[in-house]
Scaffold this active site. Sequence first.
Site, PDB file in Angstrom:
ATOM      1  N   ASP A 133       0.855  -1.194   0.000  1.00  0.00           N
ATOM      2  CA  ASP A 133       0.000   0.000   0.000  1.00  0.00           C
ATOM      3  C   ASP A 133       0.888   1.239   0.000  1.00  0.00           C
ATOM      4  OD1 ASP A 133      -2.113   1.699   0.164  1.00  0.00           O
ATOM      5  OD2 ASP A 133      -2.898   0.962   2.070  1.00  0.00           O
ATOM      6  N   ASP A 191      -3.134   2.481  -5.847  1.00  0.00           N
ATOM      7  CA  ASP A 191      -2.049   2.543  -4.874  1.00  0.00           C
ATOM      8  C   ASP A 191      -1.938   1.335  -3.953  1.00  0.00           C
ATOM      9  OD1 ASP A 191      -4.415   3.137  -3.602  1.00  0.00           O
ATOM     10  OD2 ASP A 191      -3.561   4.647  -2.285  1.00  0.00           O
ATOM     11  N   GLU A 192      -2.661   0.265  -4.207  1.00  0.00           N
ATOM     12  CA  GLU A 192      -2.528  -0.914  -3.344  1.00  0.00           C
ATOM     13  C   GLU A 192      -2.849  -2.184  -4.105  1.00  0.00           C
ATOM     14  OE1 GLU A 192      -5.405  -1.491  -0.180  1.00  0.00           O
ATOM     15  OE2 GLU A 192      -6.691   0.056  -1.039  1.00  0.00           O
TER      16      GLU A 192
END
Length: 407
Positions: A12, A106-107
């Site tokens: 993350d 983003d993860e």
Amino acid sequence: MQHVAEPILHADMDAFYASVEQRDDPDLRDRPVVVGGASGRGVVAAASYEARHFGIRSAMPMVQARRLCPDLVVVTPRFDVYRDVSRDVMTILRSFTPLVEPLSLDEAFLDVAGAVRLFGPPDRIAAAIRTQVHDQVGLAVSVGVAPTKSLAKLCSDMAKPDGLLHVTAEEAPGFLRPLPVSRLWGAGPKTVERLHDYGLRTIGDVAGCDVGLLVRLLGTDRGRGLHDLAHGRDPRRVVPHEPAKSVSNETTFEHDVDDPAELHRVLLRLAAKVGSRLRAAELSGRTVSLKLRFATFKTITRSTTLDVPTDATRVIATEATALLDALRLERVRVRLLGVGVSNLATGDASRQLELDADERWKSVDAVTDAVRARFGGLDVTFASLLDDDLPELSETGDDRRLAPDDG
């Protein structure tokens, strides 16, 4: 294949949008920054950690954020840039395993059970991911390592900012027990409020509660689901949204390299790792690509497409070397070098280019793969690489070499 107790990773990016803005504009570093609409009705899309110290969070009205921090810097979103950065990060994740399940820009989850032979145990892979993202993308990523998806995600949340947390199956019950119920995946504000009304405040409380009561409170699916998560049970596997499109390996040098001979030798090492990963996944590919990032951070790629797919190290190395030689670099300082194979197909790539028709080279690949599997993480290399003058690299994997006196 060896059993891996904690094969799930959750990566993350930390304060992703805001961190990209701080990376690209040095004047924003160490300042409270939010990304979002600056108008009166604007909301915060992302907040830097400096802004979070003032209580600012994503989805907060911008008017409220400005009241909390009069010195707040508001930056207009650049989603095209964020998507480009996300692609770079996902490329790094997929260089370790094709089993990557993105949740957002983003993860992502990773299943690294099949990657430990090449790269070492899951916590070492997590550390290598963090190093590569920092060195190649210039951003921080927190990683959780655990036996299940829900626990891995919880670990990455608790590792923030810029950390790594590894919880084993044996440690999971004690780790979960004292945490608030809000930490359970899927326990939103209304669910938490309902649990609190019945005195269930920690994950341990939920784990010790009769599942029938949870079903009556929350419904069958949610009640049983939260009870399982409270016990660390989560059967969901990592499911990539699409098949792997490429297999690649790249390295960022500790010091810029301008010697073509050194670049050729590092390229050979990268090609060997790509070939090994292709064969381990029973994949072959027709397109061989070369990636270079110069000291100026300018990045270029070159590729060539073969008549038939290959998984052979010798073919990959030969084609990548030809691409490098065609650039005619004259003392140009190189920061990053990468080799990849795409246009993939499943199978054992039994139809190889005539260049690889010699069965002895196929035997060499088979032997090196067997040694890597037998000695877990040991890197078998070409004799031309056995030289103390190789440049220092920052790359994935264990760079030990098998020498005759290793027994």
